[in-house]
Design an enzyme around this catalytic site. Structure first.
Site, PDB file in Angstrom:
ATOM      1  N   CYS A   1       0.934  -1.442  -0.255  1.00 20.21           N
ATOM      2  CA  CYS A   1       0.193  -0.161   0.583  1.00 20.21           C
ATOM      3  C   CYS A   1       1.035   1.410  -0.082  1.00 20.21           C
ATOM      4  O   CYS A   1       0.779   2.372  -0.626  1.00 20.21           O
ATOM      5  CB  CYS A   1      -0.817  -0.213   0.784  1.00 20.21           C
ATOM      6  SG  CYS A   1      -2.428   0.997   1.118  1.00 20.21           S
TER       7      CYS A   1
ATOM      8  N   CYS B   1       7.378   4.405   6.390  1.00 23.78           N
ATOM      9  CA  CYS B   1       6.692   4.025   5.088  1.00 23.78           C
ATOM     10  C   CYS B   1       8.024   3.774   3.863  1.00 23.78           C
ATOM     11  O   CYS B   1       7.367   3.249   2.704  1.00 23.78           O
ATOM     12  CB  CYS B   1       6.149   5.337   4.322  1.00 23.78           C
ATOM     13  SG  CYS B   1       6.952   6.938   4.861  1.00 23.78           S
TER      14      CYS B   1
HETATM   15 FE1  SF4 Z   1      -1.238   3.155   2.954  1.00 21.55          FE
HETATM   16 FE2  SF4 Z   1       0.516   2.858   4.081  1.00 21.55          FE
HETATM   17 FE3  SF4 Z   1      -1.071   5.106   3.936  1.00 21.55          FE
HETATM   18 FE4  SF4 Z   1      -1.141   2.961   5.415  1.00 21.55          FE
HETATM   19  S1  SF4 Z   1       0.422   4.857   5.404  1.00 21.55           S
HETATM   20  S2  SF4 Z   1      -2.800   4.196   3.824  1.00 21.55           S
HETATM   21  S3  SF4 Z   1       0.358   1.444   4.115  1.00 21.55           S
HETATM   22  S4  SF4 Z   1      -0.043   4.227   2.848  1.00 21.55           S
END
Ligand code: SF4
Length: 236
Positions: free
Chosen positions: A117, A226
């Protein structure tokens, strides 16, 4: 851009290490004219850097990775900072909306595969932006995570292929807080509600008193970054 020589990087380090953050930003703007950007996530440190950039009228590009999953308070802060300082923070968005991603990858990817993600919603959009620049600014501080503990004030970011400048790397959290207070810098009200570190809504929870400030990010998982500010082994 091509990687500066080890000697040049060392000269920059020697020159910049003792300098205040505003002077480090000015150096970056002058050394990389029109080719330096600041990727802000609107944390307290990012708000300090935006204040310093505006205060110095520095020609530094500003953008944020708008995952589409930020807190309403963060979107509101974004607008307040732009209004206060008369500048624009570009929103860099992923290829897919949250709904399109759910159809392609399955619902709530942040719960099943947060690395994927973050790759789709943060890393890839960042990869689309950075090639236009020779240097980028980050708001990281050494005492935020163990991976950041020996981050230099300036270095070569081998992951993204440009110079990385970290003007606040020596600052403590108390220094950041004092700057925000003394200069009346707009900040995210969530910081006063138990969220010292604010990211996307599905991956951020409040922390209890005494907990690590980043304990609320990806709670219950090993993941603490991240991936944008992880350094390659041996990288200066
Ligand atoms: Fe997606 Fe990373 Fe945002 Fe969580 S922090 S919603 S894993 S982009």
């Amino acid at each position: 851009m091509s990687r500066p020589s080890r000697d040049e990087l060392q000269r920059w380090l020697d020159e910049l290490d003792p300098q205040p953050a505003g002077d480090i930003l000015r150096w970056a703007a002058e050394r990389f004219p029109g080719k330096v950007t600041f990727a802000t996530g609107f944390g307290l440190e990012g708000c300090v850097l935006i204040d310093l950039i505006a205060r110095g009228s520095l020609p530094i590009d500003l953008f944020t990775l708008d995952t589409g999953l930020l807190f309403p308070e963060t979107y509101d802060l974004w607008r307040r900072l732009e209004a206060r300082y008369g500048l624009t923070v570009r929103g860099v968005r992923p290829e897919q909306t949250v709904d399109e991603q759910a159809r392609a990858e399955g619902p709530e990817l942040w719960g099943t595969d947060p690395d994927r993600c973050c790759e789709l919603r943060k890393t890839r959009p960042l990869l689309g932006v950075l090639p236009a620049f020779d240097a980028w600014i980050s708001a990281i501080r050494r005492d935020q995570t163990s991976d950041r503990a020996d981050a230099p004030v300036v270095g070569w970011d081998g992951r993204f292929g440009l110079v990385k400048v970290n003007p606040l790397v020596r600052w403590t959290f108390d220094q950041v807080r004092a700057y925000v207070r003394d200069h009346d810098v707009p900040f995210n009200p969530l910081h006063d509600r138990g969220y010292p570190s604010v990211g996307c809504t599905p991956c951020t929870t409040a922390v209890a008193p005494g907990e690590d400030p980043r304990a609320g990010r990806w709670r219950g998982r090993e993941k603490k970054e991240c991936g944008l500010h992880i350094r390659l082994q041996g990288q200066q």
